[in-house]
Scaffold this motif. Structure first.
Motif, short mmCIF file in Angstrom:
data_model
loop_
_atom_site.label_atom_id
_atom_site.label_comp_id
_atom_site.label_asym_id
_atom_site.label_seq_id
_atom_site.Cartn_x
_atom_site.Cartn_y
_atom_site.Cartn_z
N LEU A 177 -80.31 33.28 72.99
CA LEU A 177 -79.12 32.06 72.74
C LEU A 177 -77.83 32.43 72.64
CD1 LEU A 177 -81.17 30.62 69.70
CD2 LEU A 177 -81.19 29.80 71.85
N GLY A 178 -77.17 33.69 72.63
CA GLY A 178 -75.74 33.78 72.57
C GLY A 178 -74.89 33.41 73.82
N ALA A 179 -75.42 33.52 74.99
CA ALA A 179 -74.58 32.85 75.93
C ALA A 179 -74.39 31.28 75.96
CB ALA A 179 -75.12 33.35 77.21
N GLN A 180 -75.41 30.88 75.19
CA GLN A 180 -75.24 29.11 74.81
C GLN A 180 -74.51 28.82 73.73
OE1 GLN A 180 -79.37 27.55 76.24
NE2 GLN A 180 -79.93 29.67 75.95
N GLY A 181 -73.88 29.70 73.07
CA GLY A 181 -72.92 29.53 71.95
C GLY A 181 -73.77 29.74 70.64
N VAL A 182 -74.79 30.01 70.40
CA VAL A 182 -75.43 30.21 69.06
C VAL A 182 -75.52 31.62 68.79
CG1 VAL A 182 -77.51 29.52 67.94
CG2 VAL A 182 -76.78 27.98 69.43
N ARG A 183 -74.94 32.04 67.68
CA ARG A 183 -74.97 33.37 67.15
C ARG A 183 -76.23 33.75 66.45
NH1 ARG A 183 -71.83 35.07 63.91
NH2 ARG A 183 -70.80 33.16 63.50
N VAL A 184 -76.91 34.67 66.59
CA VAL A 184 -78.11 34.94 65.61
C VAL A 184 -77.80 36.32 65.05
CG1 VAL A 184 -80.47 34.90 65.41
CG2 VAL A 184 -79.45 33.48 67.15
N ASN A 185 -77.84 36.33 63.72
CA ASN A 185 -77.78 37.72 63.12
C ASN A 185 -78.90 37.60 61.87
OD1 ASN A 185 -75.28 39.46 64.44
ND2 ASN A 185 -74.67 37.13 64.13
N ALA A 186 -78.74 38.75 61.19
CA ALA A 186 -79.67 38.68 59.90
C ALA A 186 -78.84 39.77 58.84
CB ALA A 186 -80.80 39.55 60.25
N VAL A 187 -79.38 39.45 57.62
CA VAL A 187 -78.96 40.32 56.66
C VAL A 187 -80.24 40.81 56.06
CG1 VAL A 187 -78.17 40.16 54.09
CG2 VAL A 187 -77.03 38.69 55.87
N SER A 188 -80.22 42.15 55.54
CA SER A 188 -81.15 42.88 55.11
C SER A 188 -80.85 43.30 53.57
CB SER A 188 -81.37 44.07 55.80
OG SER A 188 -82.21 44.86 55.42
N PRO A 189 -81.53 42.35 52.78
CA PRO A 189 -81.20 42.60 51.27
C PRO A 189 -81.85 44.07 50.61
CG PRO A 189 -81.64 40.55 51.62
CD PRO A 189 -82.28 41.33 52.75
N GLY A 190 -81.37 44.60 49.92
CA GLY A 190 -82.14 45.70 49.04
C GLY A 190 -82.71 45.03 47.88
N VAL A 191 -82.82 45.91 46.82
CA VAL A 191 -83.51 45.38 45.55
C VAL A 191 -82.25 44.54 44.66
CG1 VAL A 191 -84.33 46.29 43.29
CG2 VAL A 191 -84.71 47.60 45.28
N VAL A 192 -82.78 43.34 44.59
CA VAL A 192 -81.99 42.39 43.89
C VAL A 192 -82.38 41.91 42.68
CG1 VAL A 192 -80.75 39.93 44.15
CG2 VAL A 192 -80.95 41.55 46.17
N ARG A 193 -81.49 41.68 41.69
CA ARG A 193 -82.12 41.34 40.30
C ARG A 193 -81.93 39.75 40.34
NH1 ARG A 193 -82.28 43.74 35.26
NH2 ARG A 193 -81.14 45.34 36.06
N PRO A 194 -82.81 38.96 40.37
CA PRO A 194 -82.94 37.60 40.13
C PRO A 194 -81.66 37.47 38.84
CG PRO A 194 -84.94 38.09 40.34
CD PRO A 194 -84.31 39.56 40.03
N PRO A 195 -80.79 36.49 38.88
CA PRO A 195 -79.77 36.33 38.02
C PRO A 195 -80.46 35.84 36.66
CG PRO A 195 -79.72 34.37 39.77
CD PRO A 195 -80.69 35.65 40.03
#
Length: 256
Positions: A177-195
């Protein structure tokens, strides 16, 4: 706070609690009109009310992303309508964790449900949203991975494999999709404490011993990373997996 997403629209799945809620709140604070989505209408409306009280713009669209093409495409259609005809940012956050400690303990139903919700649902949602983004001139898609996709543990392999699939799809979709104008990425969370947990309570502290951060993270850290990848600040970022895990996956863990 900057308004990097002013006049843009965003759909955040699984955004009625925890990380998804923090993402929806952050994107709205950055100026986006956000569709909060999830199965629980009461919680969803509460998130929307909070965003609006802070001066942001948000609406709730209920969805049960069960892995069917129909459910994902229906959410895409309704969210597009609510957002005035376009989705500029898609955050594939919704997911489940089924307790299945070992290979022997994983039954067919558990495995099917994990892949249905964690892989098939975002696959079909992206299938519905991406072509419209291309037609509208571009957009940003952010997937949620996990540190367990790359740092193996002796349990939870089924769940880890679904997150590895999403990180792989991130790279594939970026190439497609990149050449068509749509960027695709990801976030990889670690251990997260629910607030909502009492800060005095221990939450997976053993999983962060020896890491540079030395403690669980807060959902706001994940939200900040998503906001960056969704914004023009990341205009030259394609197919990346951004680790926001306190160093868990990339730095040697030394037992205390």
């Amino acid at each position: 706070m900057t308004q990097r997403l002013q006049d843009r629209t965003a759909l955040v799945t699984g955004s009625t609690s925890n990380i998804g809620r923090a993402i929806a709140q952050r994107l709205a604070a950055e100026g986006a009109h956000v569709v909060v989505s999830g199965r629980d209408a009461e919680r969803g409306e509460a998130v929307v009310a909070g965003i609006r009280a802070d001066g942001g713009k948000a609406d709730f669209v209920r969805a049960d992303l069960d892995g069917s093409r129909e459910a994902s495409h229906a959410l895409a259609a309704e969210a597009t309508e609510v957002l005035g005809g376009r989705i500029d940012v898609l955050v594939n956050n919704a997911g489940i964790y089924r307790t299945a400690p070992t290979l022997a303990d994983t039954d067919a139903d558990a495995l099917d449900q994990l892949y249905a919700v964690n892989v098939k649902a975002p696959y079909f949602l992206t299938q519905a949203v991406a072509p419209r983004m291309v037609a509208d001139g571009g957009g940003a898609i952010v997937n949620l991975g996990s540190w367990v996709a790359r740092l193996a543990a002796p349990s939870g392999g089924a769940y880890a494999s679904t997150k590895a699939a999403m990180e792989s799809l991130t790279r594939s979709w970026a190439a497609e999709l990149g050449a068509q104008g749509v960027r695709v990425n990801a976030v990889s969370p670690g251990v997260v404490r629910p607030p909502e947990l009492d800060p005095a309570l221990s939450f997976s502290e053993n999983m962060t011993v020896g890491t540079p951060a030395g403690a669980p993270g807060h959902p706001d850290a994940i939200a900040a990373a998503v906001a960056y990848l969704a914004s023009d600040d990341a205009r030259f970022v394609h197919g990346s997996v951004l680790d926001v895990d306190g160093g868990r996956a990339n730095v040697a863990v030394v037992a205390a």
